[in-house]
Structures are given as structure tokens and as C-alpha cells.
Design a protein around this motif. Structure first.
Motif, short mmCIF file in Angstrom:
data_model
loop_
_atom_site.label_atom_id
_atom_site.label_comp_id
_atom_site.label_asym_id
_atom_site.label_seq_id
_atom_site.Cartn_x
_atom_site.Cartn_y
_atom_site.Cartn_z
N ARG A 1 1.20 1.00 -1.00
CA ARG A 1 0.21 1.98 -1.48
C ARG A 1 -0.83 2.21 -0.40
O ARG A 1 -1.21 1.27 0.30
N THR B 1 -4.68 3.77 -0.07
CA THR B 1 -5.86 4.36 -0.69
C THR B 1 -6.83 4.75 0.42
O THR B 1 -7.43 3.90 1.06
N THR C 1 -5.61 8.16 -3.37
CA THR C 1 -4.29 7.56 -3.22
C THR C 1 -3.33 8.55 -2.58
O THR C 1 -3.21 9.69 -3.01
#
Lengths: 716, 394
Positions: free
Chosen positions: A494, A496, A502
Motif C-alpha cells: 500500500r 499512502t 491512498t
């Protein structure tokens, strides 16, 4: 000593204020060493960061005794310092990353406890300051990088504008003198030099060249250094040269040479154009295909845009780029490649009406100008015809050759400023078509331009995402479908971003691959996941970790070594790790990939094929590669309805069957309903993952989830 | 009038000569006369020239070099008064010459316009290659330049802990308009000139001031390199005058209080002892004090002194200098004495000071009244004010 004690808060303020005023870490450390030595009336002040001596005063121009200074530990003591002598020393450290120490050494007396307390305060303040400065430096570097990119874009835009102006002057048959002046002035501006001269042989007076030049300071000497020269041709014969005097205090680089060549080509064009109509035609046509060249195309496009017409979408541009031309050209040879280009030109022309213009811009780039394209559909129809025409096999030098075309379409709407903007739009649309999967067309929408800018922004941000701690790994459990017990975990990356929020892996992973950042990101993610696996396996030694790897990583010859090192570092056996690869990789990379996979298999690592069924891997590849698991793409799982009679499970059934025959596990992705789970199990699929069982979760929640899902340590 | 003293051992000697030069015309002759007296026909390793600002330093230099030799390393500056043995006052040229086989000298100069730190480093670069057991760097600089800490830092960064730093700020007899420095035959402005001295025998440095603290400490809450803006978070001038007992509403027309303000330096408490900073001006508009090298956050005391206490400082400087020679008698001494001390002592006091120096040191003394002094033998700081600094060669 009462004074020193009373004063310490003020001295601390004085010290921190002075150190914090410095712009970079090195000068802050230098100031700290100096001020600390002054505050304590000490001969020596030194700053050690990590294990490196960052700054030292007291040793004059002689090199400071780095080893002796670095050996001084926090506290009070005595040290023999070369060049100064045996001295009382005091040192205090800080723990912020990177840790360091502030050291002072005094010859005539030792340090009192309250002085040591003051030094501790100074050291802490210095540690904080260095960390802040480092953050600021990173920020400043990033800003400079943004600035540079923006300037580069502006510079390229400027080059385009100047060249377009010149092309327009040539196509409008402006006076030759005016065109040549525009060429020398434009080249001088873009090269940032005082003087660019056009030196031409004069047929009427051989030996005395005609010289056209710009910004020439009368009689002023040219700066020293090598001049840059680009040949100018008339009717294909050398006729002179464009000469740039070197910039003040600088040298030319290869990009400058290319730029001057571009201007020289324009000068050649203008001169040839001026000589004869025949020459003009040559100058405006592509030698190879006989199609108009870019200059002529741009001229016609300008005229088309300027002509007053009723209604919208009267003018459309198709930007045509051949697919796989380079590979074909390399394999059949350049002469045959030229023949292919001529044949492509013929097929494109065959798709057009009289009055439409097809041009070759060079290489495998073509463009089509449609005037009076009354509806959107007609430009798109022409594009489809061209794609279809180019897709048909060519017979070149006795061989069958297959290429394709990707086409970008842009319309001369009200919002479009001019020919260059329209061409750029068509070009952007063409790239979109390529991205959508070659052999397609795409029509320009403003979002494409925004996407390009966003991509530039993402590229910059991604370069430092790891260093700034913006990446994280989340974990989605894999379960046995029969009882829902966990069998493993898939690590999912992921990102961010502080302002963009995101960013999906499907967005940033391809970018990371393009800019070469995937290696670092992949290594980091693999390390994180393995660290987590090692922790989780202390109580659940059966747990396996699946990590996605990109084709770029697998291509790196060092990759198996890296995997081995990560396993070693975390004390994991190879069978604790599954590497998930995409199936397209087997096709695109299959020669090298096979060898790499065998090296990975030798470590005991399992290989899974991710998103299986979405690509076009042949069975042959599946047989060749040492694949252990097939992951059924979520799109096929979604097709399984709640009602067994309504859904379409043909694909899933086939994949499960294929896995069974080939001796591979199948794992279903994206299971959302109990009905899907039951159906998959009934079809013979034994493992799965999805929201029905658990959503991806951050590392700190994984342990709790495992605890409730599998409270008993099975190995016990 | 010529006053001559030559002293020395078989290896080293120091000569001090002086002559009157009260106008430009007298410069060259005075230079020649003072140099002849200092050199006495010998071959000096270094010549120091301290000249009254009332005469032309360039002309003085021509005279000195005609006598001492055109290749002799020469360093000098204008002054706020000159010292040569028992002769103390204004309107002189003083030449201090040193020589003998145990000495090694190099000189350099640098422009303060390049930044004080860079100038300090550049001037100190003449230390390179001097590797005698005892080393000192003598610095003369434009005394009207505020922010000497940076000059000292620059010099220390090149010289290091093994080299004593000593020197003084060139003056202009309190006109506060311009000063000059001399390097070889070049007259410079806004410059630092330096002589690296390497010697086989000890080099001693002594520092003394004789000021004492009055009242409670004050915190410098805002300052620049040149000024103190606030004390205890109040306009610096208001706080300062109040501490001196001035009635409210004193303004720039009140000469008594202005002078009283200027005769009270500030003392900075430092681990190695006290350092003094002269208040060289007060700004009634900005309510600030012109007092440099006092960092923000420093705790200071207002200092008071009288002829007696300041004279006690003279004795302290002598003792300290002699002690640092480790029992070796000096062959000569260079004195950097603050103009503020000259003001406070008056003509009688300075004559008495000259007697003390001559008696206690037993060696020729030459020097000048300075705008600020430099002395560093331990630690890494070396900025002083209102202080007497002595450099003795054994």
C-alpha cells in the motif's frame, strides 16, 4: 562553577539557536563543535554522527584524530588527542536516527557534573536539529527536482514552438532571409549562446561564403572552446553549416548537438524550398514513402484550423504509430523495413478520401489529417479502417510480416490553440491506445493531459516513498475452504501519499517499474513480509507468506540471491515463502524467467501464478515452468452466482481441473459470499481468500485475527 | 627624539624604537628614525609598526623599510595611542623589531570584505610550515570592524590548539572613522594582517583587565554581531542606564550619562573566567548598545573599574605572561592595551602603567592602544575588550 550552573539554560538557548540557524547538516555540526568548545572554554569540540567524525575544531589545518575522537564514549574521561595532547574529555550522545555524540576536550582542568549536564542538553538539541535539517534538506531537494522537471517541460515546449514557427514560415513561403534569421535566432536562444552563424557556399562566388548570423557583437571575440557545427544541405548536397559559438564559460553537450542539427535541418529545408519547386516538394515530402512530411502536414493543419468553418469537429488528426515495428525491422533487415513502411503508407492512403492528408513523421510514425470530419464517428471509422488495413499480413521480400497500428485521435475543437497542441493531443491519445493494449484507437480527452501531469507528480513522489515511510504492507489471510482455518497470508503493498492519499498498487507498481524504483520497493516489501512471517511463525510454524513480485524483479539476476538473503536474515525456511508472479510474465520473459524460477525453486520457495486466466498463457508455458499454485482471478470468482443454476462457473471449473491435472493447488481470489465458497469447494478448489474471510489488515491486527481464527498452535 | 632599547640573548633579540610623527609630512623620517633605533644595524626577522593615525602610514612604511630592509616581513597598523618603554601617548611611530636564529616568521593579509571567518582563516594560513616548538599567531585588524569572534574562529580553525593567538584592533585615536593596516609595503583598509611566529624558546601571553562586577546579572535577550538590542527583554539602553542609576528620560543630549555609559563595559561569565566587552556607543533612537560579540542568551554583568583596579589588571597581565614563559626571562614584550583603559587611567595612570611594565618585565616593551584585543592560549575563544594583552618572547 556557580556561574556555569546558573547560566546553563541561557547557554543552551544560545547554542541551539546558533546551531538551528544553519542550513545544512554539515555546517550545523561544524557550528556545534565550535560553539561547544567555546562554551566550555575547551580546546577541542567534535561532533560524531553514526560512527563518522562529522566536524572537529582545535586541530587547525592538520587532520583531526578521527579514530581517537570516535572512540570517546558518553561520559567523562581522559584521552590522548594527537596535536593537542592528553586532555580531559566529556561526551554526551543522542539517540535519534542517526545517533551521535557531542565531544569536548579541555587541557587545563576536568569537567564538573553541571558542565556535563549542560553538554547533555546541547547534544540532545543538536540531535533534534540535525534530524530537522535532514528533513528540510530532503524537502528542498524534492522541490528542486520538481522545479527542474517543470523547467525541462517548458524548455521542450519552447523548442517545439520555435520549430513550429519556422516550419510555418517555410510553409507560408515567407522571405528566405526572414526564415534564416528565425533559424539562427531560435538556435541561439535555445542553446543559450551569443552567436549562431549560418555559413553557406555561394555558387556565384566560390571561396567567399555567405554568412548569416545573429546577436553578433560587432568585432567581439568568440569565447574560447569548441564551436558546434551542423551541416546544411540543399537538394541533398552539402551546402554549408550552422555554427554555434561556445557558451560563455561552458561547453556543449550531446543534446545541444541534436538541437542544432534540428535547426540545420530546417535551414536545409528553407534553402531547398527556396531553390526550386521540385526542391520544395522534396523538402516537404518524406523521401521513403513520398507522403508529406511533418512540416507540410503542420502547414496544412494550420491552414485547416485557420479556415473559418461552420460547426464543430471539422478537423481531426489521427496519430498512427506502428506496433512491433522495431522488432520486425530488426528481424527482416532495414531495407525490408523500408519496404514495409512504404507498404504501410499505401494501406493508410487506401483508407482515406481525396483531400485527406496522410504524412510520415519519421520512424514508424504517421499522421492523418481529416478535414470536414463531420461527426466523431467518421474519424473513428477511418481509424478503425487503418487499424484493420495495417493488421492484414504484408508480403515483404518473400516473407509474411505482421505489424499493427495504434491510433490516437484528436479534434480541432474550440479549445485547441493550434496545430502543435492538436498534434500533442493526438500523440497523448495514441499513447493511451498503446497502454490499452496495442492495435486500438483512443480519442483525446483532457483527462489524458491531466494524467500525464499526474504521472510526473507520482513518479517524483514515488522516488522517495520508501525513504519517507509512505509505503506499508497489509496482510490478507488465505484459508482452507473446507473449514475456514488460515493456511497462509498474502502480503499486499500500500502507498499512502501525504496529499494524494491512498494510491492503488495497480497505479504505482507500473510507474515504479518504468522509473526503476521497483527493485528497491520490492526488496523492502519482501523484507517486511518475511519479518512479519518470522514473527507469526513463532506460534504458528505452518503459516506461509505469499509475496507479489514484478517481472522487473524477477529479471534482475541478483533476485534469487536477494530472496535467499532475506530468508536467512529472518531465519525462514524456503517453504515458508510463496512468490506470486503474473502469468503474462511467463510469456514475455519466458527464456530468462525459467532459469530464474529454477534458482528460486532450489531455495525451497513456492511459485504461484497470480490472476490466472486473465492473460493468455499457453499450456506449453505452464508445463515448462515450475509453478506450484494457480490463483483464480477475482473476476471469474465474481461470475459464480449465489444460485448454482444462474452463475457462470465454466472458467473456474476449467482452471481447477487444469490445476488438478498439472498437480497444482488452486486458490480462489476475491470470495465475497458463502455461496461462492461452497461452489468453489464443490468444484474442487481447496483454498481461497476474500472479504468473506478477512479483508487485508495492517500488521498489528494480523496476530489478533490469527489468534481468533486459529487459537491452537497446530504444531504443538 | 629617539628612545632605544635593545635586549637579547645569543639567539634572539627584540628592539623597540620610536619617533614623533604628528603629521603626514613627518611620516617617512619618523619611520626611518624609529626603525633605525629598533634594528640597530642588525638583520630583523620581523618588524612591527604602530603608527599614530595623524601621520601617513604609507610614508612611515617607506621609512621603516628603507632602514630595516625591503625584504623584511613587516606588519603594522594605526593606533589609539602608542607605547614604547616609558614613552606613552599620541603622535608617535613605534617600531618593534625581532630577530635571531631561533625565530621563524611568515606573514599574510586578508580582506574582511570576504567575510570575517574567511579572512581569519586566510590570515592564519601563514602558520603552515612553521614547526618550531613554540608558536604564536599575531593578528592586527580593523578595530572598527565589529564581530571579531568570527575572525578568531577562522584563525583558530587553521591554527589549532597548539598555537597562541594574540593581537589587537587598529585604532584612529577615538575618531571612530577609519583605521589602516600594513602588510609589507601595502597599506590596507578593512583588513586582517598576521604574522606567524615560530620560536625555539617559549612564547608567553598574559591577560588582565581589573574590572569588577556591579549588581545582579542581566540576560542578553536579543543581539546581533554588533549590537545588544534587549536586556532582560527590555530595550537594552533603558535597562543599562537604569542599572547605572540614571534618572528616567535621559536622552542623547545628556553628555554625562552618555560618557558614564561608555565607561562601563559588560562582563561575560565564561567557564574559563570572565571576558570583558566594551560598550563603544549608545543608540538613543533604537535604544540599543553598540557592543559586539555578545551572543543572544548570554548572562552579563555591568562592570565597574577605577584607576586602581585597572592598574591591578596590569599587574595580573604581567604575572600571567611571566608565568607562561616558565621561568625564562623575556627578551622583549609587545603590549596590546585597550583604549578604554587609557581613558580611565589618564596621563598619570598610563605613565604609571609604563613604569610597572618596564619594572616587572625587565625587557623592552613596545605596543599600542587598541580597539579590542585578541588572546587565546587555552580553550578556543580569544576575544577581549577593555583589557591588556602582553606577548612576551623568551
Amino acid at each position: 562553577m556557580l556561574d556555569a550552573f546558573q547560566q546553563s539554560p541561557h547557554q543552551l538557548v544560545e547554542f541551539i539557536t546558533a546551531v538551528a540557524a544553519r542550513e545544512d547538516g554539515v555546517s550545523a555540526a561544524q557550528a556545534a563543535a565550535e560553539l561547544a568548545s567555546e562554551e566550555f572554554d575547551a580546546e577541542v569540540g567534535a561532533v560524531i554522527v553514526g560512527d563518522r567524525l562529522e566536524a572537529a575544531v582545535g586541530f587547525g589545518s592538520a587532520p583531526p584524530p578521527a579514530e581517537a575522537l570516535c572512540a570517546i564514549r558518553p561520559g567523562l574521561g581522559v584521552a590522548d588527542l594527537r596535536g593537542v595532547g592528553i586532555a580531559h574529555v566529556a561526551a554526551a550522545g543522542w539517540d535519534d536516527a542517526p545517533p551521535g555524540r557531542l565531544v569536548v576536550a579541555r587541557l587545563d582542568r576536568g569537567f564538573a557534573p553541571e558542565e556535563h549536564i549542560l553538554l547533555l542538553g546541547m547534544a540532545r538539541g543538536l540531535g533534534l536539529t540535525l534530524r530537522t535539517i535532514e528533513a528540510l534538506e530532503t524537502e528542498r531537494r524534492l522541490r528542486a527536482e520538481h522545479q527542474r522537471q517543470a523547467e525541462e517541460l517548458a524548455e521542450r515546449q519552447r523548442l517545439l514552438e520555435i520549430l513550429l514557427d519556422i516550419q510555418r514560415s517555410i510553409s507560408h513561403r515567407k522571405p528566405l532571409r526572414e526564415i534564416l534569421d528565425a533559424i539562427t535566432a531560435g538556435a541561439a536562444t535555445l542553446l543559450g549562446v551569443q552567436r549562431v552563424s549560418l555559413v553557406l557556399d555561394d555558387a556565384l562566388d566560390p571561396g567567399r561564403p555567405i554568412v548569416a548570423r545573429t546577436n553578433s557583437p560587432a568585432g567581439g571575440p568568440a569565447p574560447a572552446g569548441d564551436a558546434l557545427v551542423a551541416s546544411v544541405h540543399v537538394n541533398g548536397r552539402p551546402a554549408g553549416a550552422l555554427v554555434a559559438a561556445p557558451p560563455e564559460g561552458g561547453e556543449f553537450d550531446p543534446a545541444d548537438a541534436e538541437l542544432l542539427t534540428a535547426f540545420a535541418e530546417h535551414a536545409s529545408l528553407a534553402l531547398t524550398d527556396a531553390q526550386t519547386l521540385q526542391a520544395m516538394q522534396e523538402a516537404f515530402h518524406d523521401e521513403l514513402t513520398g507522403l508529406p512530411n511533418r512540416a507540410l502536414f503542420v502547414g496544412r493543419l494550420e491552414q485547416a484550423l485557420e479556415a473559418p468553418r461552420a460547426g464543430e469537429r471539422e478537423v481531426a488528426v489521427l496519430f498512427v504509430d506502428l506496433d512491433r515495428f522495431k522488432a520486425v525491422n530488426d528481424s527482416i533487415g532495414h531495407a525490408a523495413g523500408d519496404e514495409l513502411l512504404r507498404a504501410v503508407a499505401g494501406r493508410i492512403l487506401g483508407c482515406l478520401r481525396t483531400g485527406d492528408t496522410a504524412a510520415r513523421f519519421g520512424g514508424d510514425e504517421f499522421a492523418v489529417l481529416l478535414e470536414g470530419a463531420r461527426s466523431a464517428a467518421s474519424a473513428e471509422r477511418v481509424a478503425d479502417r487503418v487499424i484493420e488495413a495495417v493488421r492484414r499480413p504484408f508480403q515483404i521480400a518473400g516473407k509474411t510480416v505482421l505489424v499493427g497500428a495504434s491510433i490516437g485521435i484528436a479534434y480541432g475543437d474550440d479549445g485547441v490553440e493550434g496545430a502543435d497542441e492538436l498534434l500533442r493531443n493526438a500523440d497523448l491519445a495514441m499513447y493511451q491506445a498503446k497502454r490499452d493494449g496495442r492495435g486500438r484507437r483512443a480519442t483525446f480527452v483532457p483527462a489524458m493531459l491531466t494524467a500525464v501531469l499526474e504521472r510526473v507528480e507520482l513518479e517524483t513522489a514515488l522516488q522517495t516513498a520508501v525513504a519517507r515511510g509512505e509505503l506499508s504492507v497489509v496482510y490478507q489471510p488465505l484459508v482452507a475452504l473446507e473449514d475456514g482455518r488460515p493456511t497462509g497470508v498474502e502480503a499486499l503493498l500500500r502507498w499512502t501519499h501525504p496529499t494524494l492519499g491512498t494510491v492503488a498498487p495497480s497505479t504505482f507498481v507500473p510507474i515504479a517499474e518504468d522509473i526503476g524504483a521497483i527493485g528497491e520497493i520490492g526488496r523492502w516489501a519482501l523484507d517486511e513480509a518475511c519479518a512479519r512471517a518470522a514473527a507469526a511463525r513463532r506460534r504458528r510454524p505452518w503459516l506461509r507468506m505469499a509475496v507479489n513480485v514484478s517481472a522487473h524483479q524477477v529479471r534482475d539476476p541478483e533476485f534469487p540471491v536477494q530472496v535467499e538473503a532475506v530468508l536467512d536474515r529472518h531465519g525462514l525456511p524456503g517453504d515458508a515463502l510463496t512468490l506470486e508472479l503474473t502469468e503474462t510474465m511467463l510469456v514475455d520473459e519466458h527464456g530468462d524467467a525459467l532459469a530464474q524460477m529454477e534458482r528460486l525453486k532450489a531455495l525451497g520457495v513456492s511459485i504461484a501464478l497470480d490472476d490466472f486466466g486473465t492473460g493468455y498463457s499457453a499450456l506449453r508455458y505452464l508445463q515448462q515452468f515450475p509453478v506450484d499454485e494457480l490463483k483464480i482471478d477475482r473476476s471469474f470468482v465474481a461470475q459464480i452466482g449465489d444460485d448454482p443454476d444462474e452463475g457462470d462457473d465454466a472458467v473456474v471449473r476449467t482452471i481447477v481441473e487444469l490445476g488438478r491435472v498439472m498437480g497444482m493447488h488452486t486458490i480462489a481470489e476475491g470470495i465475497e459470499t458463502p455461496a461462492q465458497a461452497q461452489r468453489l469447494q464443490a468444484l474442487g478448489c481447496r483454498f481461497g481468500q476474500g472479504f468473506l474471510f478477512a479483508a487485508p489488515m495492517p500488521a498489528d491486527r494480523l496476530e489478533a485475527w490469527l489468534e481468533q481464527a486459529a487459537p491452537v498452535c497446530r504444531a504443538a | 627624539m629617539t628612545d632605544v632599547t635593545i635586549a637579547g640573548t645569543r639567539t634572539r633579540w627584540v628592539g623597540v624604537g620610536h619617533a614623533v610623527a604628528e603629521d603626514d609630512a613627518a611620516g617617512e623620517a619618523a619611520g626611518r628614525e624609529a626603525a633605525a633605533a629598533a634594528v640597530q644595524g642588525a638583520d630583523p626577522a620581523l618588524v612591527l609598526v604602530f603608527a599614530s593615525p595623524f601621520t601617513d602610514l604609507g610614508a612611515v612604511a617607506r621609512g621603516v623599510r628603507a632602514q630595516a630592509g625591503p625584504d623584511t616581513p613587516t606588519l603594522g597598523c594605526t593606533t589609539a595611542g602608542e607605547i614604547a618603554g616609558l614613552t606613552v601617548g599620541s603622535g608617535h611611530v613605534v617600531v618593534v623589531a625581532l630577530g635571531g636564529p631561533g625565530l621563524e616568521i611568515r606573514t599574510a593579509s586578508a580582506d574582511l570584505a570576504d567575510g570575517p571567518r574567511a579572512a581569519g582563516s586566510a590570515a592564519a594560513s601563514c602558520m603552515d610550515g612553521i614547526d618550531r616548538p613554540h608558536r604564536a599567531l599575531l593578528l592586527l585588524y580593523d578595530g572598527l570592524f565589529l564581530g571579531r569572534s568570527e575572525i578568531v574562529r577562522g584563525a583558530y580553525s587553521v591554527a589549532g590548539a597548539g598555537v597562541a593567538l594574540v593581537g589587537g584592533g587598529a585604532g584612529d585615536e577615538l575618531a571612530m572613522r577609519r583605521t589602516r593596516q600594513l602588510h609589507g609595503d601595502r597599506v590596507l583598509a578593512n583588513a586582517v594582517v598576521a604574522a606567524a611566529i615560530g620560536s625555539d624558546a617559549p612564547i608567553g601571553v598574559g591577560v588582565g583587565h581589573g574590572w569588577r562586577r556591579v549588581g545582579e546579572p542581566i540576560v542578553v535577550t536579543a543581539s546581533t554581531n554588533e549590537r545588544i538590542l534587549t536586556l532582560d527583554d527590555r530595550p537594552a539602553l533603558d535597562c543599562f542606564l537604569e542599572r547605572l542609576g540614571a534618572p528616567p528620560g535621559v536622552d542623547s543630549t545628556d553628555e554625562t550619562w552618555r560618557i558614564r555609559a561608555l565607561s562601563h563595559p559588560l562582563g561575560l561569565s565564561r567557564p574559563g573566567g570572565e571576558e570583558v566587552r566594551a560598550v563603544i556607543g549608545v543608540d538613543f533612537e533604537e535604544r540599543s548598545l553598540l557592543c559586539g560579540d555578545v551572543p543572544q542568551g548570554t548572562m552579563v554583568w555591568i562592570m565597574d573599574g577605577d584607576a586602581e583596579s585597572v592598574q591591578a589588571g596590569t599587574g595580573i597581565a604581567c604575572d600571567e605572561m611571566l608565568a607562561s614563559l616558565g621561568g625564562h626571562p623575556p627578551v622583549g614584550v609587545v603590549a596590546f592595551d585597550c583604549a578604554a583603559r587609557r581613558n580611565l587611567l589618564g596621563p598619570e595612570g598610563t605613565a604609571r602603567e609604563a613604569e610597572i611594565l618596564t619594572e616587572r618585565l625587565g625587557a623592552p616593551v613596545g605596543g599600542f592602544y587598541t580597539y579590542g584585543e585578541i588572546a587565546r592560549t587555552r580553550g578556543s575563544r580569544g576575544v577581549h575588550n577593555a583589557t591588556l594583552v602582553l606577548l612576551g618572547l623568551a
